[in-house]
Motif scaffolding. Structure first.
Motif, PDB file in Angstrom:
ATOM      1  N   ALA A 218     -15.569  13.552  -2.327  1.00  0.00           N
ATOM      2  CA  ALA A 218     -15.348  12.183  -2.766  1.00  0.00           C
ATOM      3  C   ALA A 218     -13.941  11.717  -2.397  1.00  0.00           C
ATOM      4  O   ALA A 218     -13.739  10.566  -2.011  1.00  0.00           O
ATOM      5  CB  ALA A 218     -15.575  12.076  -4.272  1.00  0.00           C
ATOM      6  N   ILE A 221     -13.828  10.942   1.372  1.00  0.00           N
ATOM      7  CA  ILE A 221     -14.450   9.654   1.675  1.00  0.00           C
ATOM      8  C   ILE A 221     -13.520   8.514   1.270  1.00  0.00           C
ATOM      9  O   ILE A 221     -13.300   7.573   2.034  1.00  0.00           O
ATOM     10  CB  ILE A 221     -15.810   9.533   0.940  1.00  0.00           C
ATOM     11  CG1 ILE A 221     -16.773  10.615   1.445  1.00  0.00           C
ATOM     12  CG2 ILE A 221     -16.414   8.158   1.155  1.00  0.00           C
ATOM     13  CD1 ILE A 221     -18.057  10.722   0.651  1.00  0.00           C
ATOM     14  N   ALA A 418     -23.167  17.868  -1.038  1.00  0.00           N
ATOM     15  CA  ALA A 418     -23.254  16.533  -0.443  1.00  0.00           C
ATOM     16  C   ALA A 418     -23.706  15.519  -1.493  1.00  0.00           C
ATOM     17  O   ALA A 418     -23.149  14.417  -1.606  1.00  0.00           O
ATOM     18  CB  ALA A 418     -24.216  16.549   0.734  1.00  0.00           C
ATOM     19  N   VAL A 422     -21.570  12.185  -2.993  1.00  0.00           N
ATOM     20  CA  VAL A 422     -21.991  10.785  -3.113  1.00  0.00           C
ATOM     21  C   VAL A 422     -21.839  10.326  -4.561  1.00  0.00           C
ATOM     22  O   VAL A 422     -21.313   9.240  -4.831  1.00  0.00           O
ATOM     23  CB  VAL A 422     -23.450  10.629  -2.637  1.00  0.00           C
ATOM     24  CG1 VAL A 422     -23.931   9.209  -2.868  1.00  0.00           C
ATOM     25  CG2 VAL A 422     -23.569  11.001  -1.172  1.00  0.00           C
ATOM     26  N   TYR A 425     -18.194   9.770  -5.393  1.00  0.00           N
ATOM     27  CA  TYR A 425     -17.674   8.542  -4.790  1.00  0.00           C
ATOM     28  C   TYR A 425     -18.154   7.327  -5.579  1.00  0.00           C
ATOM     29  O   TYR A 425     -17.375   6.418  -5.869  1.00  0.00           O
ATOM     30  CB  TYR A 425     -18.127   8.473  -3.331  1.00  0.00           C
ATOM     31  CG  TYR A 425     -17.659   7.250  -2.603  1.00  0.00           C
ATOM     32  CD1 TYR A 425     -16.312   7.098  -2.258  1.00  0.00           C
ATOM     33  CD2 TYR A 425     -18.545   6.236  -2.252  1.00  0.00           C
ATOM     34  CE1 TYR A 425     -15.883   5.975  -1.595  1.00  0.00           C
ATOM     35  CE2 TYR A 425     -18.113   5.113  -1.581  1.00  0.00           C
ATOM     36  CZ  TYR A 425     -16.786   4.980  -1.252  1.00  0.00           C
ATOM     37  OH  TYR A 425     -16.350   3.864  -0.602  1.00  0.00           O
ATOM     38  N   ALA A 426     -19.444   7.332  -5.948  1.00  0.00           N
ATOM     39  CA  ALA A 426     -19.990   6.210  -6.705  1.00  0.00           C
ATOM     40  C   ALA A 426     -19.281   6.083  -8.056  1.00  0.00           C
ATOM     41  O   ALA A 426     -18.882   4.986  -8.464  1.00  0.00           O
ATOM     42  CB  ALA A 426     -21.493   6.402  -6.921  1.00  0.00           C
TER      43      ALA A 426
ATOM     44  N   TRP B 113     -19.032   2.178   3.529  1.00  0.00           N
ATOM     45  CA  TRP B 113     -20.306   2.786   3.955  1.00  0.00           C
ATOM     46  C   TRP B 113     -20.093   3.777   5.078  1.00  0.00           C
ATOM     47  O   TRP B 113     -20.731   4.811   5.132  1.00  0.00           O
ATOM     48  CB  TRP B 113     -21.289   1.701   4.399  1.00  0.00           C
ATOM     49  CG  TRP B 113     -21.749   0.856   3.266  1.00  0.00           C
ATOM     50  CD1 TRP B 113     -21.417  -0.448   3.040  1.00  0.00           C
ATOM     51  CD2 TRP B 113     -22.583   1.241   2.184  1.00  0.00           C
ATOM     52  NE1 TRP B 113     -21.999  -0.887   1.890  1.00  0.00           N
ATOM     53  CE2 TRP B 113     -22.730   0.124   1.337  1.00  0.00           C
ATOM     54  CE3 TRP B 113     -23.233   2.430   1.835  1.00  0.00           C
ATOM     55  CZ2 TRP B 113     -23.485   0.156   0.174  1.00  0.00           C
ATOM     56  CZ3 TRP B 113     -23.992   2.456   0.676  1.00  0.00           C
ATOM     57  CH2 TRP B 113     -24.118   1.332  -0.145  1.00  0.00           C
ATOM     58  N   LEU B 116     -18.709   7.057   3.875  1.00  0.00           N
ATOM     59  CA  LEU B 116     -19.688   7.661   2.969  1.00  0.00           C
ATOM     60  C   LEU B 116     -20.825   8.299   3.770  1.00  0.00           C
ATOM     61  O   LEU B 116     -21.163   9.466   3.601  1.00  0.00           O
ATOM     62  CB  LEU B 116     -20.234   6.600   2.022  1.00  0.00           C
ATOM     63  CG  LEU B 116     -21.268   7.087   1.002  1.00  0.00           C
ATOM     64  CD1 LEU B 116     -20.674   8.136   0.096  1.00  0.00           C
ATOM     65  CD2 LEU B 116     -21.805   5.938   0.177  1.00  0.00           C
ATOM     66  N   PHE B 117     -21.397   7.512   4.708  1.00  0.00           N
ATOM     67  CA  PHE B 117     -22.512   8.049   5.490  1.00  0.00           C
ATOM     68  C   PHE B 117     -22.039   9.117   6.466  1.00  0.00           C
ATOM     69  O   PHE B 117     -22.702  10.133   6.659  1.00  0.00           O
ATOM     70  CB  PHE B 117     -23.237   6.927   6.239  1.00  0.00           C
ATOM     71  CG  PHE B 117     -24.241   6.228   5.378  1.00  0.00           C
ATOM     72  CD1 PHE B 117     -25.307   6.928   4.847  1.00  0.00           C
ATOM     73  CD2 PHE B 117     -24.106   4.882   5.075  1.00  0.00           C
ATOM     74  CE1 PHE B 117     -26.229   6.303   4.029  1.00  0.00           C
ATOM     75  CE2 PHE B 117     -25.014   4.250   4.256  1.00  0.00           C
ATOM     76  CZ  PHE B 117     -26.075   4.953   3.729  1.00  0.00           C
ATOM     77  N   THR B 120     -21.244  12.389   4.566  1.00  0.00           N
ATOM     78  CA  THR B 120     -22.466  12.982   4.011  1.00  0.00           C
ATOM     79  C   THR B 120     -23.360  13.515   5.127  1.00  0.00           C
ATOM     80  O   THR B 120     -23.897  14.630   5.030  1.00  0.00           O
ATOM     81  CB  THR B 120     -23.219  11.939   3.164  1.00  0.00           C
ATOM     82  OG1 THR B 120     -22.299  11.372   2.249  1.00  0.00           O
ATOM     83  CG2 THR B 120     -24.345  12.576   2.404  1.00  0.00           C
TER      84      THR B 120
END
Lengths: 501, 185
Positions: A218, A221, A418, A422, A425-426, B113, B116-117, B120
């Motif tokens: 996270a 990102i 993974a 996500v 990060y959210a 995005w 993130l993408f 991942t």
């Protein structure tokens, strides 16, 4: 007193063995190396580097992890001073005056002050751990399940103070961590819970992919989103050594910061952030000319750095003697101990004295190593900060992936990582901090087991938690903390509403 | 303790009050137009999203555990704790959601995005390839995909980075730590 000396000698003999000395040195070095990278705070660093210690003997692994921990903390301060980017909330205050000093060309002095203040705080607090640990463990032996439940509640509520922002969101994150901890087979009944029929989940979620995803991925990102992969411009460094006047101003601040940090660090949920903020505001109150703060006042670097280090080492006291982690990093340490088959708690000191005292003595040595290591290498850290993130993050990603994979040679753990990346990060985007989640996750099984046992012993009467004296006072303290926290929130909300109008 | 820095916020509120004074009605159309576009249906979209997410987690937990035995207080069974935590979570979610409708808060954040993408996808690709193709191809694929997450590197530095990382990983993890990893397909 003689016993204390004997114990410390035992610890020194363990931690000064060539292997452990090397691990301590290596941990501090790698910790600083990763911690210096912008956007990677101590929690993320420790989470990422955990796999390095899987194949070591338990004592060596914990010594190395402790080294990584304070190395990364120092690295984070260097980043805060040089590029005004705090790696974690505990170095936010260091940015204020540290970076102001750097802009005046005194970055070297600020870094040296941070290192020396941390060294002083580290040594004082280590002695404190050695003195306070055993009596506290003695108290803990008298704890029954009801006391443990109340203590854990106090710790969890305390963790909410660490999270900035909404109290309710932080509580929700703890609850989410508790839910995640229930995934797998229930130890008492053998029923599987939340496994979605996946056999890989029968043993529960491993905490390494969880921690690496929530903190490591996270953060990568989020940093990529902010910088797009470019390098940073750093402040130049001229002289390294503080002048006599600097020393005269810095040392009382260091002492006050150490006391403040150690006191707040012992409290469950206290920790480094609260310590550094409190020490900074104290200095500002005491200063004859408070307007110097924010303009590069050396006390504004020395006090929070000392407090930060003192608090983060004092956190080891509840962790080692009660087995209760007061914050996310200590939760990681407990996870690491469990991987090595060690159950943290009051019995460690009696059953594995060389582990307990070896770790404490290694903190003394580690703090010295850190200063020796960092003063000559500041130039190197500065150069590292200039490496574009586009080159660094693939390396970090590879490291996270291999580390998670080797946990039990299964790609499933990487998938989980993974997924949690996500999620992390959210949550970050929704202003929910992942640290309380981690704490809830680690405490979950202990909390459930003790809750069930306390109710069983009382014949299903929930009032035991309030009527047993120690348990009752712990609960009262938790309630008091909660009320205390809600009040400033109310005030802050009102202020925000005012500003918006 | 945390109230100390907060007290610094106080001077700002009297400063905001005179600003509030001239416009006699606090909520007339031109004023709200400067804060955000039009009349926002939700005052704190970020909190609303967080509240709904928390509630959803709680409800999911309750639904998944709907048939689990809870036992009695004197002998709790495996369904007790999940149900308790699930209920508390729904409650917390309701509080956050409710508050987001009543008080002003942050807007929905923009999402990155691409990182993130990119990140991942790179991690998932590594997970899918490391067992079947071995470490070296998996690292190369990860570096290649991960490169798309940020500002892409030029081909030559990218190839060098991939080669260096693959070699470094083999040296550190396979030769150094002796981990049982497959290196080549």
């Amino acid at each position: 007193m003689m016993e204390l000396l004997g114990n410390l000698l035992l610890g020194l003999s363990v931690s000064l063995s060539p292997d452990n000395l090397l691990l301590c040195f290596g941990g501090a070095l790698i910790g600083t190396l990763i911690g210096v990278l912008p956007g990677l705070g101590p929690t993320a660093t420790v989470a990422m580097l955990l796999p390095l210690t899987f194949h070591l003997p338990p004592v060596g692994a914990l010594i190395m992890l402790a080294g990584i921990f304070y190395g990364s903390q120092y690295g984070g301060s260097a980043t805060a001073i040089l590029v005004n980017l705090p790696g974690e909330s505990s170095s936010v205050v260091t940015c204020l005056d540290g970076h102001a000093m750097a802009r005046q060309g005194r970055a070297g002095v600020a870094l040296a002050t941070a290192a020396l203040a941390s060294l002083f705080a580290g040594i004082v607090t280590t002695v404190l751990i050695a003195v306070a640990g055993p009596p506290l463990a003695g108290v803990a032996l008298a704890f029954g399940p009801a006391e443990y439940v109340s203590l854990m509640l106090l710790g969890l509520i305390g963790a909410v103070t660490l999270a900035h922002g909404s109290v309710v969101k932080a509580i929700a994150m703890i609850l989410l961590g508790l839910l995640l901890s229930m995934v797998g087979t229930d130890v008492n009944s053998g029923d599987t819970r939340f496994t979605f029929g996946l056999p890989q989940l029968y043993d529960g979620i491993d905490f390494v992919p969880l921690a690496m995803g929530l903190f490591g991925l996270a953060e990568i990102i989020a940093s990529l989103e902010q910088t797009g992969g470019a390098g940073r411009t750093t402040a130049p460094i001229a002289s390294l050594w503080p002048k006599r006047e600097d020393v005269r101003q810095a040392w009382p601040a260091t002492v006050r910061g150490t006391v403040m940090g150690a006191l707040l660090g012992i409290l469950p949920g206290g920790g480094a952030t609260l310590g550094s903020f409190a020490a900074y505001s104290l200095e500002k109150r005491l200063a004859r000319r408070p307007e110097r703060f924010g303009q590069g006042a050396i006390e504004g670097v020395a006090a929070p750095e000392a407090a930060n280090n003192a608090a983060s080492q004092a956190c080891f006291i509840p962790m080692l003697s009660l087995g209760i982690p007061p914050n996310a990093i200590m939760a990681l340490m407990i996870g690491a101990m469990t991987i090595h088959g060690i159950t943290p708690g009051p019995q460690i000191m009696a059953k594995q004295p060389e582990l307990f005292w070896g770790m404490i003595a290694s903190m003394l040595i580690g703090n010295v190593i850190l200063v020796i290591l960092n003063l000559p290498m500041i130039g190197l850290w500065v150069r590292l900060l200039k490496v574009p993130y586009g080159y660094l993050f693939p390396a970090i990603l590879v490291f996270c992936c291999i580390g998670t994979y080797t946990l039990n040679s299964s790609g499933f753990n990487i998938l989980l990582m993974a997924l949690f990346g996500v999620l992390g990060y959210a949550l970050r985007k929704l202003d929910c901090e992942p640290a309380p989640l981690m704490l809830g996750f680690v405490l979950g099984p202990m909390l459930e087991e003790n809750l069930g046992r306390a109710l069983l012993l009382s014949g299903g009467d929930p009032s035991v938690f309030a009527t047993r004296p120690i348990s009752g006072s712990l609960l009262a303290a938790a309630g008091f903390l909660l009320v205390l926290m809600v009040m400033p929130t109310v005030r802050r909300r009102r202020d925000e509403a005012f500003k918006d109008e | 303790m945390s109230s100390l820095p907060l007290s610094d916020l106080h001077p700002s509120s009297p400063a905001a009050a005179p600003h509030h004074g001239p416009s006699t009605e606090p909520r007339d159309a031109p004023r709200s137009g400067t804060e955000s576009d039009g009349q926002p249906p939700v005052r704190a979209p970020q909190d609303l999203a967080a509240g709904l997410l928390i509630t959803a987690f709680g409800l999911t937990a309750l639904w998944l555990g709907r048939d689990w035995p809870t036992g009695t207080l004197a002998s709790v069974q495996s369904g007790f704790f999940p149900r308790m935590i699930g209920l508390l979570m729904v409650l917390a979610g309701a509080v956050v959601t409710g508050r987001s409708l009543l008080s002003q808060g942050a807007a929905l954040p923009s999402l990155g995005w691409r990182p993130l993408f990119g990140v991942t996808a790179a991690v998932l690709a590594f997970a899918g390839t490391v067992e079947f193709l071995g470490l070296v191809p998996a690292v190369l694929i990860l570096v290649g995909l991960g490169n798309l997450a940020g500002r892409p590197l030029r081909p030559v530095p990218l190839a060098l980075l991939g080669a260096a990382l693959a070699a470094g990983c083999v040296a550190l993890f396979v030769w150094g730590l002796g981990l049982p990893l497959r290196v080549w397909p």
